[in-house]
Design a protein around this motif. Structure first.
Motif, PDB file in Angstrom:
ATOM      1  N   THR A 198      11.057  47.890  22.431  1.00 55.56           N
ATOM      2  CA  THR A 198      11.043  48.930  22.919  1.00 55.56           C
ATOM      3  C   THR A 198      11.382  49.542  21.192  1.00 55.56           C
ATOM      4  O   THR A 198      12.039  49.138  20.358  1.00 55.56           O
ATOM      5  CB  THR A 198      11.570  49.587  24.017  1.00 55.56           C
ATOM      6  N   PHE A 199      10.583  50.682  21.385  1.00 56.86           N
ATOM      7  CA  PHE A 199      10.916  51.614  20.266  1.00 56.86           C
ATOM      8  C   PHE A 199      12.137  51.820  19.613  1.00 56.86           C
ATOM      9  O   PHE A 199      13.049  52.183  20.847  1.00 56.86           O
ATOM     10  CB  PHE A 199       9.831  52.682  20.140  1.00 56.86           C
ATOM     11  N   HIS A 214      -6.573  51.744   9.461  1.00 55.69           N
ATOM     12  CA  HIS A 214      -5.481  52.219  10.643  1.00 55.69           C
ATOM     13  C   HIS A 214      -5.419  52.051  11.838  1.00 55.69           C
ATOM     14  O   HIS A 214      -6.865  51.876  12.199  1.00 55.69           O
ATOM     15  CB  HIS A 214      -5.243  53.795  10.158  1.00 55.69           C
ATOM     16  N   LEU A 215      -3.978  51.768  12.175  1.00 57.46           N
ATOM     17  CA  LEU A 215      -4.096  51.031  13.609  1.00 57.46           C
ATOM     18  C   LEU A 215      -4.308  52.729  14.884  1.00 57.46           C
ATOM     19  O   LEU A 215      -5.511  52.383  15.581  1.00 57.46           O
ATOM     20  CB  LEU A 215      -2.235  50.863  13.814  1.00 57.46           C
ATOM     21  N   THR A 246      12.294  61.705  20.999  1.00 61.70           N
ATOM     22  CA  THR A 246      13.459  61.268  20.696  1.00 61.70           C
ATOM     23  C   THR A 246      14.827  62.680  21.421  1.00 61.70           C
ATOM     24  O   THR A 246      15.610  61.946  21.454  1.00 61.70           O
ATOM     25  CB  THR A 246      13.236  61.120  19.671  1.00 61.70           C
ATOM     26  N   VAL A 274      -4.591  48.061   8.904  1.00 61.65           N
ATOM     27  CA  VAL A 274      -3.009  48.142   9.844  1.00 61.65           C
ATOM     28  C   VAL A 274      -3.377  47.413  11.413  1.00 61.65           C
ATOM     29  O   VAL A 274      -3.310  47.921  11.925  1.00 61.65           O
ATOM     30  CB  VAL A 274      -2.737  49.495   9.843  1.00 61.65           C
ATOM     31  N   VAL A 297      10.566  51.747  30.409  1.00 66.89           N
ATOM     32  CA  VAL A 297       9.570  51.967  29.149  1.00 66.89           C
ATOM     33  C   VAL A 297       8.693  51.188  29.987  1.00 66.89           C
ATOM     34  O   VAL A 297       7.935  50.370  29.513  1.00 66.89           O
ATOM     35  CB  VAL A 297       9.841  51.796  27.727  1.00 66.89           C
ATOM     36  N   THR A 311       0.592  59.502  17.003  1.00 71.34           N
ATOM     37  CA  THR A 311      -0.142  58.315  16.859  1.00 71.34           C
ATOM     38  C   THR A 311      -0.119  58.322  18.342  1.00 71.34           C
ATOM     39  O   THR A 311      -0.980  56.673  18.737  1.00 71.34           O
ATOM     40  CB  THR A 311       0.960  56.995  16.439  1.00 71.34           C
ATOM     41  N   LYS A 312       0.223  58.783  18.698  1.00 71.48           N
ATOM     42  CA  LYS A 312      -0.198  58.484  20.630  1.00 71.48           C
ATOM     43  C   LYS A 312      -2.024  59.466  20.713  1.00 71.48           C
ATOM     44  O   LYS A 312      -1.953  59.716  20.147  1.00 71.48           O
ATOM     45  CB  LYS A 312       1.014  59.269  21.268  1.00 71.48           C
ATOM     46  N   LEU A 356      14.538  62.349  25.105  1.00 74.27           N
ATOM     47  CA  LEU A 356      15.035  61.283  26.068  1.00 74.27           C
ATOM     48  C   LEU A 356      16.442  61.682  25.688  1.00 74.27           C
ATOM     49  O   LEU A 356      17.315  61.922  26.583  1.00 74.27           O
ATOM     50  CB  LEU A 356      15.059  60.093  25.396  1.00 74.27           C
ATOM     51  N   TYR A 391       4.350  45.734  17.238  1.00 77.44           N
ATOM     52  CA  TYR A 391       5.267  46.053  17.939  1.00 77.44           C
ATOM     53  C   TYR A 391       6.435  45.592  19.240  1.00 77.44           C
ATOM     54  O   TYR A 391       5.119  45.030  19.573  1.00 77.44           O
ATOM     55  CB  TYR A 391       4.789  47.292  18.631  1.00 77.44           C
ATOM     56  N   PHE A 392       7.225  44.251  19.458  1.00 75.41           N
ATOM     57  CA  PHE A 392       8.633  45.203  18.623  1.00 75.41           C
ATOM     58  C   PHE A 392       8.996  44.506  17.903  1.00 75.41           C
ATOM     59  O   PHE A 392      10.004  43.459  18.733  1.00 75.41           O
ATOM     60  CB  PHE A 392       9.439  45.935  19.772  1.00 75.41           C
ATOM     61  N   ASN A 418      10.183  66.397  19.751  1.00 73.97           N
ATOM     62  CA  ASN A 418       9.706  64.773  19.991  1.00 73.97           C
ATOM     63  C   ASN A 418      10.274  64.681  20.956  1.00 73.97           C
ATOM     64  O   ASN A 418      10.710  65.200  21.669  1.00 73.97           O
ATOM     65  CB  ASN A 418      10.073  64.883  18.476  1.00 73.97           C
TER      66      ASN A 418
HETATM   67  N1  T4K Z   1       9.856  55.368  23.128  1.00 73.44           N
HETATM   68  C1  T4K Z   1       8.428  54.893  22.596  1.00 73.44           C
HETATM   69  C2  T4K Z   1       8.227  53.748  23.956  1.00 73.44           C
HETATM   70  C3  T4K Z   1       7.777  54.558  21.597  1.00 73.44           C
HETATM   71  O1  T4K Z   1       6.938  54.489  21.139  1.00 73.44           O
HETATM   72  C4  T4K Z   1       8.368  56.162  20.504  1.00 73.44           C
HETATM   73  C5  T4K Z   1       7.572  56.388  19.606  1.00 73.44           C
HETATM   74  C6  T4K Z   1       9.515  56.620  21.160  1.00 73.44           C
HETATM   75  C7  T4K Z   1       9.975  56.661  22.483  1.00 73.44           C
HETATM   76  C8  T4K Z   1      10.381  58.101  20.055  1.00 73.44           C
HETATM   77  O2  T4K Z   1       8.893  59.006  20.503  1.00 73.44           O
HETATM   78  P1  T4K Z   1       8.780  60.131  19.342  1.00 73.44           P
HETATM   79  O3  T4K Z   1      10.117  60.247  19.177  1.00 73.44           O
HETATM   80  O4  T4K Z   1       7.612  59.591  17.970  1.00 73.44           O
HETATM   81  O5  T4K Z   1       7.975  61.055  19.639  1.00 73.44           O
HETATM   82  C9  T4K Z   1       5.013  54.905  15.238  1.00 73.44           C
HETATM   83  C10 T4K Z   1       5.436  55.653  15.756  1.00 73.44           C
HETATM   84  O6  T4K Z   1       6.217  56.857  14.703  1.00 73.44           O
HETATM   85  C11 T4K Z   1       6.452  56.637  17.400  1.00 73.44           C
HETATM   86  O7  T4K Z   1       6.464  58.196  17.152  1.00 73.44           O
HETATM   87  C12 T4K Z   1       6.076  56.155  17.948  1.00 73.44           C
HETATM   88  N2  T4K Z   1       6.595  54.595  19.097  1.00 73.44           N
HETATM   89  C13 T4K Z   1       5.912  54.297  17.319  1.00 73.44           C
HETATM   90  C14 T4K Z   1       5.383  52.923  17.867  1.00 73.44           C
HETATM   91  O8  T4K Z   1       4.503  54.054  16.618  1.00 73.44           O
HETATM   92  P2  T4K Z   1       5.213  53.643  13.175  1.00 73.44           P
HETATM   93  O9  T4K Z   1       5.877  53.741  12.012  1.00 73.44           O
HETATM   94  O10 T4K Z   1       4.268  52.028  12.998  1.00 73.44           O
HETATM   95  O11 T4K Z   1       4.349  54.298  12.788  1.00 73.44           O
HETATM   96  P3  T4K Z   1       3.004  54.761  10.734  1.00 73.44           P
HETATM   97  O12 T4K Z   1       3.663  56.241  10.024  1.00 73.44           O
HETATM   98  O13 T4K Z   1       2.952  53.278  10.987  1.00 73.44           O
HETATM   99  O14 T4K Z   1       1.562  55.584  11.570  1.00 73.44           O
HETATM  100  C15 T4K Z   1       0.838  53.834  12.104  1.00 73.44           C
HETATM  101  C16 T4K Z   1      -0.335  54.102  11.566  1.00 73.44           C
HETATM  102  O15 T4K Z   1      -0.844  55.559  12.025  1.00 73.44           O
HETATM  103  C17 T4K Z   1      -1.181  53.690  10.351  1.00 73.44           C
HETATM  104  O16 T4K Z   1      -1.802  53.025  10.619  1.00 73.44           O
HETATM  105  C18 T4K Z   1      -1.026  55.178  10.506  1.00 73.44           C
HETATM  106  C19 T4K Z   1      -1.592  56.143  10.971  1.00 73.44           C
HETATM  107  N3  T4K Z   1      -1.589  57.371  11.306  1.00 73.44           N
HETATM  108  C20 T4K Z   1       0.111  58.297  11.385  1.00 73.44           C
HETATM  109  C21 T4K Z   1       0.460  59.191  10.917  1.00 73.44           C
HETATM  110  C22 T4K Z   1       1.835  59.861  12.023  1.00 73.44           C
HETATM  111  C23 T4K Z   1      -2.100  58.247  11.010  1.00 73.44           C
HETATM  112  O17 T4K Z   1      -3.835  57.297  10.966  1.00 73.44           O
HETATM  113  N4  T4K Z   1      -2.121  59.644  10.780  1.00 73.44           N
HETATM  114  C24 T4K Z   1      -0.938  59.685  11.082  1.00 73.44           C
HETATM  115  O18 T4K Z   1      -0.866  60.595  11.198  1.00 73.44           O
HETATM  116  O19 T4K Z   1       5.705  54.397  14.293  1.00 73.44           O
END
Ligand code: T4K
Length: 422
Positions: free
Chosen positions: A98-99, A21-22, A76, A324, A144, A198-199, A79, A328-329, A74
């Motif tokens: 950006t996201f 994973h990432l 979002t 993985v 951002v 993921t942070k 913000l 982005y983005f 969270n």
């Molecule tokens: N502003 C910016 C600039 C942001 O980047 C983000 C969020 C936000 C605002 C909003 O923040 P939040 O409302 O979420 O607090 C991810 C995240 O869901 C998202 O929080 C993040 N940015 C965005 C850049 O990335 P995905 O869809 O790429 O995540 P996902 O679930 O596919 O996981 C990525 C990798 O991490 C995979 O390899 C799986 C791994 N993973 C993921 C989770 C959730 C794990 O190993 N364990 C886990 O619990 O969006």
């Protein structure tokens, strides 16, 4: 291992048996966490600004060097609340690179997103273009801070001050990052962090608004709690934006380890840099001198002409290796279905479009072994060697092609890694 071996997308054996994973979210040592849980079992206070949330807010304010920190469920929602709490009207200047949450929050706050192009070097808002975009209707600048780095803060601050605009940051990805020695969070008039799993520093789900403004702080605290002032007395617009105690407890347990994880991320990025720096068709954004990043992302720019594949094609090929990565983005926000037609732009966003078709973020994990990193590099090199065949195999399976195909293909991540649709 040799680069001549066939990539998995062409029928070779995947380089990883299990999905790599990432990120791998940190968890505290079990015993230590169990000790902290004892207090929760004793008090049975699980939410509504209990002792754990208050303690984490205090620790984070100290860590960042900012007066006030309000935790949220969270980033979002944080913000949305921040933009609404400032009583802004008109347009907010922000990047499309950006996201989606950044721009969604603006809409929830009844602001019109004014997407401004990025600087191709930093991949963040270009202060020159921001200055040119400021107009009568501009209500705020929302930078951002991406990929664990920071915008050109001094220049954005100069533009904001010249026009009397609030300078806000979405620092979702920049917790622990420093700009000229100051922590992200202590730069803008107010900033938002994400503590999503993921942070680098996380609370499972979570976020925060940080600011030096006591009036704004008091208001966002009310707004996250239904707008209540006294018990059940709404004095303001509100919602439920609270962070649960369990999440705060996780944060309190993980904060101490942050410097070690930043140092480990620095080592990972250095090793990637050493091994990928000379690969034709890849370029690595140079960290800016005034920024000390949190090293939780490693974006590379994939030049389709030099590498033979686009970022989307390479992402797909690596998924077959069970690695993985994330583009982005892609697509940038202004090109997503909902946002097309909503935004006012002057002259397109060429640098944003270019970056969206090039950036690929590679795994950065604090438990990463050198041998794993070498396998990822090996997979990338292998894909380059076999680029024409990989490209042919990827045809029709990329998000960029879905629209032309008139259909939504299954997300290859869901198909190849999760084994089911999300
Ligand atoms: N502003 C910016 C600039 C942001 O980047 C983000 C969020 C936000 C605002 C909003 O923040 P939040 O409302 O979420 O607090 C991810 C995240 O869901 C998202 O929080 C993040 N940015 C965005 C850049 O990335 P995905 O869809 O790429 O995540 P996902 O679930 O596919 O996981 C990525 C990798 O991490 C995979 O390899 C799986 C791994 N993973 C993921 C989770 C959730 C794990 O190993 N364990 C886990 O619990 O969006």
């Amino acid at each position: 291992m040799s680069a001549a071996r066939r990539p998995a997308i062409l029928g070779g054996t995947p380089l990883f048996a299990e999905p790599y994973h990432l990120v791998k979210p940190a968890l505290p040592p079990r015993e230590e966490f169990a000790g902290r849980l004892r207090e929760l079992y004793r008090s049975r206070i699980l939410t509504n600004q209990g002792a754990q949330v208050r303690a984490l807010e205090e620790r984070l304010s100290e860590f960042i060097g900012v007066k006030h920190c309000a935790l949220f469920c969270n980033a979002t929602v944080a913000l949305m609340v921040l933009l609404r709490a400032l009583d802004l009207e008109g347009e907010v200047i922000l990047p499309s690179f950006t996201f989606a949450a950044t721009a969604q929050a603006a809409l929830w706050a009844r602001l019109r997103p004014r997407f401004v192009d990025i600087d191709p070097g930093s991949l963040m808002l270009d202060p020159g273009r921001v200055a040119a975009a400021v107009g009568r209707r501009t209500a705020a600048i929302l930078g951002v801070n991406l990929f664990g780095s920071c915008c050109d803060h001094d220049r954005l601050r100069a533009v904001a001050d010249r026009h009397g605009l609030p300078l806000l940051y979405d620092s979702a990805q920049a917790f622990g990052t420093r700009y000229r020695g100051r922590m992200a969070g202590a730069l803008g008039d107010a900033e938002v962090f994400s503590f999503h799993a993921t942070k680098l520093f996380h609370t499972g789900e979570g976020g925060a608004i940080v600011t030096g403004d006591p009036g704004l702080y008091a208001r966002v605290c009310r707004m996250r709690n239904f707008g209540f002032a006294a018990y059940l007395d709404c004095v303001d617009l509100g919602l439920n934006g609270k962070m649960p105690e369990l999440s705060a407890l996780l944060g309190l347990s993980l904060l101490r380890d942050l410097p070690r994880r930043i140092a480990q991320g620095r080592r990972v990025c250095r090793e990637y840099r050493r091994r990928l720096g000379a690969v034709p068709g890849l370029s690595l954004p140079e960290p800016r001198r005034e920024v000390s990043g949190n090293h939780s992302y490693f974006p590379v720019l994939v030049d389709p002409a030099g590498f033979g594949l686009s970022n989307l094609e390479l992402n797909l090929a690596l998924l077959h290796e069970r690695i993985v990565t994330r583009c982005y983005f892609y697509p940038p926000v202004h090109r997503t279905g909902y946002f097309r037609g909503l935004s006012r732009r002057s002259g397109g966003l060429p640098e944003t479009d270019r970056a969206a078709r090039r950036v690929l973020c590679l795994p950065v994990r604090s438990d990463m072994r050198l041998e794993e990193l070498e396998r990822i590099v090996e997979a990338i090199v292998r894909c380059r060697v076999h680029a024409p065949a990989v490209r042919a195999r990827a045809a029709g399976r990329l998000p960029a092609e879905w629209e032309a195909l008139g259909e939504r293909a299954a997300d290859p991540y869901d198909e190849l890694i999760l084994g089911h649709e999300r």
